[in-house]
Design a protein around this motif. Structure first.
Motif, PDB file in Angstrom:
ATOM      1  N   GLU A 163       0.765  -3.385 -45.814  1.00 57.93           N
ATOM      2  CA  GLU A 163       1.499  -3.606 -44.566  1.00 57.93           C
ATOM      3  C   GLU A 163       2.936  -3.142 -44.738  1.00 57.93           C
ATOM      4  OE1 GLU A 163       2.738  -7.201 -41.441  1.00 57.93           O
ATOM      5  OE2 GLU A 163       0.971  -7.399 -42.735  1.00 57.93           O
ATOM      6  N   TRP A 182      -6.155 -12.715 -38.678  1.00 54.58           N
ATOM      7  CA  TRP A 182      -5.539 -11.458 -39.094  1.00 54.58           C
ATOM      8  C   TRP A 182      -4.736 -11.619 -40.373  1.00 54.58           C
ATOM      9  CZ3 TRP A 182      -5.529  -6.555 -39.298  1.00 54.58           C
ATOM     10  CH2 TRP A 182      -4.378  -5.840 -39.607  1.00 54.58           C
ATOM     11  N   HIS A 209      -1.140 -13.369 -32.975  1.00 54.68           N
ATOM     12  CA  HIS A 209      -1.083 -11.934 -33.262  1.00 54.68           C
ATOM     13  C   HIS A 209      -1.937 -11.123 -32.290  1.00 54.68           C
ATOM     14  CE1 HIS A 209      -0.691  -8.296 -35.719  1.00 54.68           C
ATOM     15  NE2 HIS A 209      -2.003  -8.138 -35.584  1.00 54.68           N
ATOM     16  N   ALA A 210      -2.983 -11.733 -31.741  1.00 53.94           N
ATOM     17  CA  ALA A 210      -3.887 -11.019 -30.836  1.00 53.94           C
ATOM     18  C   ALA A 210      -3.308 -10.837 -29.444  1.00 53.94           C
ATOM     19  CB  ALA A 210      -5.215 -11.765 -30.750  1.00 53.94           C
ATOM     20  N   TRP A 255       1.061  -6.381 -31.367  1.00 53.63           N
ATOM     21  CA  TRP A 255       0.837  -6.589 -32.797  1.00 53.63           C
ATOM     22  C   TRP A 255       2.119  -6.564 -33.621  1.00 53.63           C
ATOM     23  CZ3 TRP A 255      -3.488  -2.377 -32.577  1.00 53.63           C
ATOM     24  CH2 TRP A 255      -4.585  -2.880 -31.871  1.00 53.63           C
ATOM     25  N   ASP A 267       4.355  -8.620 -33.226  1.00 56.70           N
ATOM     26  CA  ASP A 267       4.663 -10.053 -33.359  1.00 56.70           C
ATOM     27  C   ASP A 267       6.107 -10.377 -32.969  1.00 56.70           C
ATOM     28  OD1 ASP A 267       2.091 -10.679 -34.171  1.00 56.70           O
ATOM     29  OD2 ASP A 267       2.559 -10.503 -36.304  1.00 56.70           O
ATOM     30  N   ASN A 275       0.220  -0.067 -29.221  1.00 58.61           N
ATOM     31  CA  ASN A 275      -0.636  -0.497 -30.328  1.00 58.61           C
ATOM     32  C   ASN A 275      -1.850   0.412 -30.413  1.00 58.61           C
ATOM     33  OD1 ASN A 275      -0.235  -4.025 -29.468  1.00 58.61           O
ATOM     34  ND2 ASN A 275       1.111  -2.716 -30.651  1.00 58.61           N
ATOM     35  N   GLN A 293      -5.459   1.210 -33.070  1.00 56.99           N
ATOM     36  CA  GLN A 293      -6.240   0.751 -34.227  1.00 56.99           C
ATOM     37  C   GLN A 293      -7.543   1.530 -34.315  1.00 56.99           C
ATOM     38  OE1 GLN A 293      -6.747  -3.586 -35.115  1.00 56.99           O
ATOM     39  NE2 GLN A 293      -8.916  -3.169 -34.816  1.00 56.99           N
ATOM     40  N   LYS A 335      -4.005   0.616 -38.603  1.00 53.47           N
ATOM     41  CA  LYS A 335      -3.457  -0.012 -37.401  1.00 53.47           C
ATOM     42  C   LYS A 335      -1.966   0.257 -37.352  1.00 53.47           C
ATOM     43  CE  LYS A 335      -3.386  -4.811 -35.609  1.00 53.47           C
ATOM     44  NZ  LYS A 335      -4.070  -6.114 -35.751  1.00 53.47           N
ATOM     45  N   ALA A 386       1.751  -0.440 -34.794  1.00 52.15           N
ATOM     46  CA  ALA A 386       2.441  -1.045 -33.656  1.00 52.15           C
ATOM     47  C   ALA A 386       3.857  -0.499 -33.586  1.00 52.15           C
ATOM     48  CB  ALA A 386       2.476  -2.566 -33.793  1.00 52.15           C
ATOM     49  N   TRP A 416      -0.524  -0.773 -40.908  1.00 55.74           N
ATOM     50  CA  TRP A 416      -1.432  -1.462 -41.825  1.00 55.74           C
ATOM     51  C   TRP A 416      -2.569  -0.517 -42.231  1.00 55.74           C
ATOM     52  CZ3 TRP A 416       0.279  -3.308 -37.170  1.00 55.74           C
ATOM     53  CH2 TRP A 416       1.038  -4.488 -37.165  1.00 55.74           C
TER      54      TRP A 416
END
Length: 382
Positions: free
Chosen positions: A44, A142, A288-289, A293, A295, A342, A344, A358, A360, A375
């Motif tokens: 990450e 997550w 997080h969902a 993403w 946050d 976002n 993924q 992934k 963001a 990520w």
């Protein structure tokens, strides 16, 4: 683990074994069990436009468990989480870096006794609790260390009704903090009519340390209808929240279509505000969902938050693809909260393995900080 919950789980486990008809049942309890493993290696990166250094984290989550067989409807589960940082250029492991919320530690993830028959169920001990779409109660799956609850959960299920009640006396969060609480959760779902599924809920939360309450009452409706060669998808949800300091409301609307394997949806979510002083909060959610993403809005701003978004999902050559565009603003007032993209991609390999990437990209509005996060992960479940 909370001593009250642990003692009760052990007592019930002992009672189950003592009440078994004999060695044959005990043998089934052990021999029909299995060991489980969930290993996730993840990189990450958190590049936030601030005075801290860009975070780089490479962490390994090892989740190992023992699941018993079933005797008289009872079964037991013990599961341990261990998080190790192979590259620790991130906060909280190294000062001066941006945050990656995967600290190193080891703990019991789940320790539970379960019972089931045709309609009724019960789970006692440290456990996952996921309700509806996890917007209000979830496990934050997550993160490398998931959120679990020391609780007793009761369930009742028929072909059209499902009711769940849980009493929680400890929340075990993703950063290995244990919080004493006195939470009551009630969720009732009816799926017996064609247009969709209707859910009513009441989540009565009490933080023991601060002696503060947060009570949320809501209703959710979701459904799917076939129209010619496509399916129409729709969801609506409304909730009211009352705390010691404020009252606020929640509204979520989403509509979309599924055609030739592609889902396209437009959504609107509003977390309200009480006169710009306090925002609607979801302390037990899988946050997080929702709302991007990156946050940036794990805690709702005092002036609330509206999130207007577009979602696209499909699969190409076995690769699952998902993308969002979010536009944020204040629920009260005219503050621009920014926007976010976002994307993924993920793929399963055989029975046990998966991988994903992934990204963001958040761009600030009137306030805030631009943030890019990326990520890359590999996971094996046995």
């Amino acid at each position: 683990m909370n001593k009250t919950v642990l003692s009760a789980a052990i007592a019930i486990g002992s009672l189950v074994l003592e009440s078994s008809a004999g060695a044959e049942e005990l043998s089934q309890f052990i021999s029909a069990g299995k060991a489980t493993a969930d290993l996730r290696l993840r990189y990450e990166n958190n590049d936030t436009d601030n005075n801290l250094k860009t975070a780089d984290a490479l962490t390994l989550r090892s989740r190992l468990g023992l699941q018993s067989g079933q005797v008289n409807g009872f079964s037991a589960l013990v599961e341990i989480d261990d998080i190790r940082a192979l590259v620790d250029n991130y906060s909280p492991e190294s000062p001066g870096y941006n945050l990656v919320a995967d600290p190193e530690d080891t703990e019991f993830n789940r320790v539970q006794i379960s019972w089931n028959n045709d309609e009724f169920s019960a789970v006692l001990g440290r456990q996952r609790i996921l309700l509806d779409n996890t917007r209000f109660v979830g496990n934050v799956g997550w993160r490398q260390n998931e959120q679990t609850f020391d609780a007793v959960k009761l369930g009742y299920k028929t072909p059209v009704y499902q009711a769940q009640y849980a009493y929680i006396n400890q929340v075990n969060d993703i950063t290995f903090n244990d919080v004493d609480v006195s939470h009551h959760l009630l969720n009732v779902n009816y799926s017996g009519f064609k247009p969709g599924s209707l859910t009513g809920y009441a989540y009565l939360l009490e933080d023991d340390a601060t002696d503060t309450s947060n009570d949320t009452y809501g209703v959710r409706f979701s459904g799917k209808q076939a129209v010619n060669d496509l399916s129409v998808l729709y969801t609506a949800e409304y909730a009211l929240q009352k705390t010691d300091k404020f009252d606020a409301s929640y509204l979520a609307l989403e509509g979309g279509v599924l055609v030739q394997g592609v889902t396209l949806a437009l959504g609107y979510e509003s977390l309200g505000s009480d006169d710009g002083a306090y925002g609607f909060q979801t302390p037990l959610a899988t946050k997080h969902a929702f709302n991007g993403w990156a946050d940036k809005f794990l805690n709702t701003p005092n002036d609330g938050l509206t999130d207007t978004y577009v979602k696209v999902a499909t699969a190409v050559a076995g690769v699952n693809l998902l993308a969002f565009y979010h536009d944020y603003s204040a629920e009260q007032g005219s503050d621009d909260k920014g926007n976010e993209v976002n994307v993924q991609a993920g793929k399963n390999f055989g029975k046990y393995y998966s991988a994903g990437v992934k990204y963001a990209a958040y761009r600030k509005g009137d306030n805030g900080t631009d943030t890019d996060k990326a990520w890359l992960w590999l996971e094996a479940k046995f």
